[in-house]
Design an enzyme around this catalytic site. Structure first.
Site, PDB file in Angstrom:
ATOM      1  N   ARG A  52       0.834  -1.212   0.000  1.00 30.91           N
ATOM      2  CA  ARG A  52       0.000   0.000   0.000  1.00 30.91           C
ATOM      3  C   ARG A  52       0.867   1.260   0.000  1.00 30.91           C
ATOM      4  NH1 ARG A  52      -4.486   0.581   4.600  1.00 30.91           N
ATOM      5  NH2 ARG A  52      -2.668   1.119   5.845  1.00 30.91           N
ATOM      6  N   LYS A 151      -2.572   7.137   1.296  1.00 28.80           N
ATOM      7  CA  LYS A 151      -2.317   7.390   2.723  1.00 28.80           C
ATOM      8  C   LYS A 151      -1.210   8.435   2.797  1.00 28.80           C
ATOM      9  CE  LYS A 151      -1.996   4.786   7.031  1.00 28.80           C
ATOM     10  NZ  LYS A 151      -3.057   5.510   7.738  1.00 28.80           N
ATOM     11  N   GLU A 184     -15.877   6.705   5.772  1.00 27.86           N
ATOM     12  CA  GLU A 184     -15.095   6.021   6.812  1.00 27.86           C
ATOM     13  C   GLU A 184     -15.085   6.895   8.060  1.00 27.86           C
ATOM     14  OE1 GLU A 184     -10.993   5.567   5.550  1.00 27.86           O
ATOM     15  OE2 GLU A 184     -10.968   7.569   4.665  1.00 27.86           O
TER      16      GLU A 184
HETATM   17  N1  PMP Z   1      -9.031   5.031   7.114  1.00 28.04           N
HETATM   18  C1  PMP Z   1      -8.097   5.950   7.391  1.00 28.04           C
HETATM   19  C2  PMP Z   1      -8.322   7.355   6.994  1.00 28.04           C
HETATM   20  C3  PMP Z   1      -6.922   5.568   8.058  1.00 28.04           C
HETATM   21  O1  PMP Z   1      -5.983   6.471   8.334  1.00 28.04           O
HETATM   22  C4  PMP Z   1      -6.750   4.224   8.424  1.00 28.04           C
HETATM   23  C5  PMP Z   1      -5.494   3.790   9.104  1.00 28.04           C
HETATM   24  N2  PMP Z   1      -5.333   4.380  10.363  1.00 28.04           N
HETATM   25  C6  PMP Z   1      -7.779   3.305   8.151  1.00 28.04           C
HETATM   26  C7  PMP Z   1      -8.897   3.752   7.474  1.00 28.04           C
HETATM   27  C8  PMP Z   1      -7.664   1.866   8.531  1.00 28.04           C
HETATM   28  O2  PMP Z   1      -6.689   1.231   7.740  1.00 28.04           O
HETATM   29  P1  PMP Z   1      -5.770   0.060   8.322  1.00 28.04           P
HETATM   30  O3  PMP Z   1      -6.699  -1.016   8.773  1.00 28.04           O
HETATM   31  O4  PMP Z   1      -4.945  -0.355   7.162  1.00 28.04           O
HETATM   32  O5  PMP Z   1      -4.993   0.614   9.442  1.00 28.04           O
END
Ligand code: PMP
Length: 285
Positions: A52, A151, A184
């Site tokens: 990622r 990200k 989200e």
């Molecule tokens: N959405 C956002 C905006 C995030 O920053 C994150 C990670 N902190 C997630 C979702 C969750 O992703 P992951 O399970 O890969 O940590």
């Protein structure tokens, strides 16, 4: 104990871990990052995080100065040097040192920072009692502006929503996209349970493709639950039997109230509890 921090080509003491004020990661939020868990001395889903990271970097035309194999080795070295058995890694790649102008092409080489430490996103008792959240007024970044799949080091969109929650004495906010669908939470993905079906917004609704989300989808399917990725509205949240959030730092946490409306019985639901347990077992297997 002071930490050993990886910067570019090696470990330095925390007090020596410094980045230039001309780094575009600082000046413009120009960079990408990952947050990664360590469980029982094992780095959780490291390959998925590295994949990622490179996808995020690619999307902003950032050339990471190390290849994935080297980066993996350096992450492992940093974890070992800090004796981390259960912890959290922050892997940051910035555009590097440039000038006081936007031009990223002037930045000669990306900077790589690896911090291996610990994290506590929410108080531990909330995993028993559940989280209260609000709907944020700040909409998630429009995907044609900056894709929420990147990200990046610019989290202002999420921070503004987080502030809305904190202003109301809540720890988390649900973010909706420009069409009004659930995207989200500020640092987590959103799931609901309706009639024993597990539902979550598709990534195209404006969310990060969470690695915890993928693991939870897999575990739910293996447990016999139907998992449906579909657009969810605010009504779907209000009418859900259960809601939970997933993320590397948050893991799996139940939501018991949104916008003052109680979800289910007002405590984390049974399927949330089952998936949390399955997740913990999987992470430590
Ligand atoms: N959405 C956002 C905006 C995030 O920053 C994150 C990670 N902190 C997630 C979702 C969750 O992703 P992951 O399970 O890969 O940590």
């Amino acid at each position: 104990m002071a930490l050993k921090i990886w910067i570019n080509d090696g470990l330095v003491d925390e007090s020596e871990a410094k980045i230039s004020v001309f780094d575009h990661g600082l000046l413009y939020g120009d960079g990408v990052f990952e947050g990664i868990r360590v469980y029982d001395g094992k780095i959780f889903e490291l390959q998925a995080h590295i994949d990622r990271l490179y996808r995020s970097a690619n999307a902003i035309r950032l050339l990471i100065a190390q290849n994935p194999q080297t980066l993996i080795k350096n992450v492992q070295t940093t974890v070992a040097a800090n004796d981390i058995d259960d912890g959290y890694i922050r892997l940051v790649v910035t555009r590097g040192v440039g000038t006081l102008g936007l031009n990223p092409l002037i930045c000669k080489q990306s900077a790589i920072i690896i911090i291996a430490a610990t994290i506590q996103l929410y108080p531990p008792e909330l995993y028993e009692t559940g989280l209260k959240v609000i709907s944020a007024n700040t909409i998630r970044n429009h995907p044609l502006s900056i894709s929420p799949q990147i990200k990046s080091l610019n989290y202002l969109n999420n921070i503004l929503a987080k502030l809305e929650a904190l202003d109301r004495d809540m720890l988390e906010a649900i973010m909706y996209n420009h069409q009004g669908y659930v995207a989200e939470a500020t640092g987590d993905n959103v799931f609901i349970i309706r009639k024993s079906k597990v539902m979550t917004p598709p990534i195209s609704a404006g969310s990060l493709e969470g690695i915890t989300r993928s693991v939870v989808i897999k575990l739910a399917r293996e447990s016999g639950y139907e998992v449906i990725e579909q657009n969810l509205t605010r009504y779907d949240l209000y009418a859900a039997d259960e809601i939970f959030l997933t993320g590397t730092a948050a893991e799996v946490i139940g939501v018991v109230e949104i916008d003052g409306r109680k979800i289910g019985a007002g405590q984390p639901g049974p399927i949330t509890g089952e998936l949390l347990k399955k997740f913990e077992q999987y992470a430590r297997s």
